[in-house]
Motif scaffolding. Sequence first.
Motif, mmCIF file in Angstrom:
data_model
loop_
_atom_site.group_PDB
_atom_site.id
_atom_site.type_symbol
_atom_site.label_atom_id
_atom_site.label_comp_id
_atom_site.label_asym_id
_atom_site.label_seq_id
_atom_site.Cartn_x
_atom_site.Cartn_y
_atom_site.Cartn_z
ATOM 1 N N GLU A 74 0.831 -1.194 0.000
ATOM 2 C CA GLU A 74 0.000 0.000 0.000
ATOM 3 C C GLU A 74 0.873 1.253 0.000
ATOM 4 O OE1 GLU A 74 -3.527 2.031 2.768
ATOM 5 O OE2 GLU A 74 -2.422 0.264 3.452
ATOM 6 N N ALA A 75 0.541 2.199 -0.841
ATOM 7 C CA ALA A 75 1.317 3.433 -0.919
ATOM 8 C C ALA A 75 1.224 4.207 0.389
ATOM 9 C CB ALA A 75 0.805 4.307 -2.069
ATOM 10 N N ALA A 76 2.309 4.881 0.738
ATOM 11 C CA ALA A 76 2.332 5.677 1.966
ATOM 12 C C ALA A 76 1.341 6.832 1.845
ATOM 13 C CB ALA A 76 3.737 6.212 2.224
ATOM 14 N N SER A 145 6.628 3.576 1.889
ATOM 15 C CA SER A 145 6.307 2.178 1.626
ATOM 16 C C SER A 145 7.407 1.565 0.769
ATOM 17 C CB SER A 145 4.962 2.070 0.902
ATOM 18 O OG SER A 145 3.901 2.475 1.739
ATOM 19 N N ASP A 146 7.672 0.296 1.022
ATOM 20 C CA ASP A 146 8.734 -0.391 0.310
ATOM 21 C C ASP A 146 8.357 -1.866 0.195
ATOM 22 O OD1 ASP A 146 11.544 -2.053 0.743
ATOM 23 O OD2 ASP A 146 11.745 -0.366 -0.617
ATOM 24 N N ALA A 147 8.536 -2.446 -1.002
ATOM 25 C CA ALA A 147 8.130 -3.829 -1.220
ATOM 26 C C ALA A 147 8.859 -4.790 -0.300
ATOM 27 C CB ALA A 147 8.383 -4.216 -2.686
ATOM 28 N N GLN A 155 5.664 0.150 9.039
ATOM 29 C CA GLN A 155 6.985 0.513 9.552
ATOM 30 C C GLN A 155 6.860 1.549 10.667
ATOM 31 O OE1 GLN A 155 10.208 1.048 6.483
ATOM 32 N NE2 GLN A 155 8.491 0.815 5.069
ATOM 33 N N ALA A 156 5.959 2.519 10.468
ATOM 34 C CA ALA A 156 5.762 3.551 11.482
ATOM 35 C C ALA A 156 5.201 2.947 12.766
ATOM 36 C CB ALA A 156 4.815 4.637 10.946
ATOM 37 N N SER A 267 6.670 0.526 -5.617
ATOM 38 C CA SER A 267 7.779 0.958 -6.443
ATOM 39 C C SER A 267 8.541 2.121 -5.850
ATOM 40 C CB SER A 267 7.257 1.360 -7.828
ATOM 41 O OG SER A 267 6.372 2.459 -7.716
ATOM 42 N N SER A 268 8.260 2.488 -4.630
ATOM 43 C CA SER A 268 8.912 3.653 -4.051
ATOM 44 C C SER A 268 10.312 3.322 -3.615
ATOM 45 C CB SER A 268 8.118 4.161 -2.845
ATOM 46 O OG SER A 268 8.092 3.190 -1.836
ATOM 47 N N GLU A 269 11.172 4.289 -3.711
ATOM 48 C CA GLU A 269 12.521 4.134 -3.192
ATOM 49 C C GLU A 269 12.503 4.472 -1.717
ATOM 50 O OE1 GLU A 269 14.193 2.632 -6.449
ATOM 51 O OE2 GLU A 269 15.262 3.065 -4.589
ATOM 52 N N PRO A 270 13.090 3.643 -0.848
ATOM 53 C CA PRO A 270 13.038 3.915 0.580
ATOM 54 C C PRO A 270 13.834 5.142 0.942
ATOM 55 C CG PRO A 270 14.541 2.095 0.103
ATOM 56 C CD PRO A 270 13.842 2.433 -1.172
ATOM 57 N N SER A 271 13.275 5.962 1.797
ATOM 58 C CA SER A 271 13.992 7.133 2.285
ATOM 59 C C SER A 271 14.929 6.698 3.391
ATOM 60 C CB SER A 271 13.002 8.164 2.818
ATOM 61 O OG SER A 271 12.343 7.641 3.948
ATOM 62 N N GLU A 272 15.677 7.620 3.917
ATOM 63 C CA GLU A 272 16.629 7.278 4.962
ATOM 64 C C GLU A 272 15.969 6.625 6.165
ATOM 65 O OE1 GLU A 272 19.686 7.492 4.362
ATOM 66 O OE2 GLU A 272 20.510 6.919 6.298
ATOM 67 N N PRO A 273 14.791 7.095 6.651
ATOM 68 C CA PRO A 273 14.163 6.425 7.776
ATOM 69 C C PRO A 273 13.796 4.987 7.472
ATOM 70 C CG PRO A 273 13.231 8.593 7.465
ATOM 71 C CD PRO A 273 14.106 8.322 6.282
ATOM 72 N N SER A 274 13.461 4.676 6.200
ATOM 73 C CA SER A 274 13.107 3.316 5.869
ATOM 74 C C SER A 274 14.304 2.398 5.964
ATOM 75 C CB SER A 274 12.540 3.249 4.448
ATOM 76 O OG SER A 274 11.358 3.981 4.365
ATOM 77 N N LYS A 275 15.514 2.920 5.715
ATOM 78 C CA LYS A 275 16.705 2.099 5.830
ATOM 79 C C LYS A 275 16.992 1.761 7.281
ATOM 80 C CE LYS A 275 18.828 4.155 1.724
ATOM 81 N NZ LYS A 275 19.929 4.964 1.212
ATOM 82 N N SER A 276 16.686 2.669 8.151
ATOM 83 C CA SER A 276 16.884 2.416 9.576
ATOM 84 C C SER A 276 15.642 2.852 10.312
ATOM 85 C CB SER A 276 18.115 3.193 10.081
ATOM 86 O OG SER A 276 18.235 3.085 11.456
ATOM 87 N N ALA A 277 15.007 1.932 11.001
ATOM 88 C CA ALA A 277 13.718 2.234 11.630
ATOM 89 C C ALA A 277 13.839 3.163 12.807
ATOM 90 C CB ALA A 277 13.041 0.946 12.070
ATOM 91 N N SER A 278 15.065 3.401 13.260
ATOM 92 C CA SER A 278 15.239 4.290 14.399
ATOM 93 C C SER A 278 16.385 5.236 14.137
ATOM 94 C CB SER A 278 15.521 3.479 15.673
ATOM 95 O OG SER A 278 16.686 2.724 15.525
ATOM 96 N N PRO A 279 16.352 6.448 14.712
ATOM 97 C CA PRO A 279 17.422 7.416 14.520
ATOM 98 C C PRO A 279 18.729 6.894 15.089
ATOM 99 C CG PRO A 279 15.475 8.442 15.447
ATOM 100 C CD PRO A 279 15.274 6.970 15.511
#
Length: 306
Positions: A74-76, A145-147, A155-156, A267-279
Amino acid sequence: MQRAAQRDDSAQPSQRAKRLRRALVCAAAVPAVLITAACSSDSGDSKAESGAGSTQSAGGGSTPPSASASPTVEAAAYGKLPDACAVLSKKSLEDLVPKGVKSAKKGSSDDPSSRGSCSWNSLDNNGVKGSQFRWLTVSLLRFDSDAARGSGADQAHAYFTRQAKDVQSVDGAKNTKVVPLSDTGAEATAVRYDLKKKEGLFKQQTVVARVENVVVTLDYNGAGLAGEKTPDAEDLTKAAQKALKEVVASVSAANGAGGAASSPSGSSEPSEPSKSASPSKSPSKAASKAPSASASSSAPPSRSAA
């Protein structure tokens, strides 16, 4: 009699020859029948094998196997974040940090559409009568969102759950109390505790909320310094909850009434938060660093998501 016997003897070779020819003809006919049967059997097997190898279409061509559908998510719902330093009105800031409305300090971020933070501090100095200190930080973190990782909302939710749990394990925290909140985003929790420092007793409030694929963390603490009365924890908690609702509303407003899809599904490219779920900085550790009175002129350590 003798002539008849001779005729019989002369006729026997002829009859034997006829019988021999008849036997040879029959013997020759058997292999032909067997060969015909064998050919018929091979032809049927060949057709059966051909049918097993491919599905025949009505037109005689082979129908290729259907390809499996590619996974989608599902799209963000939200594709951007508001300016973290503009999510609270001036009136709200005057209530939260009376002497620090203009002390806003924006946290650094390599991707403002995915993460942002802002902090304020206030010191109401009454001279020999003591001082009232307040510190406020707002952190915003958005997930795409990321496949591979799942929807932004999922994720949130996972990050919200960890964040609410980490806040409860701050070193030195006393009298910790967890209060689930309603009518604030999709889910929200308030955690409050006392933190004793050499400057005085700090009353810490951390409220966390998830709205769609965005997590909002608001830290608010207060202390009575130099003999001033310690602020009431209940009052601080109510003020923090009210401010959290305003921040959540600002996030929704920044994305329009229904939110703006950040990318096509799956098809979205993950942003930086998606690469790491926490700061990179642990929020619980940052919260344990209560600011001192001597450092009140500058922004104290924040639990920035950036």
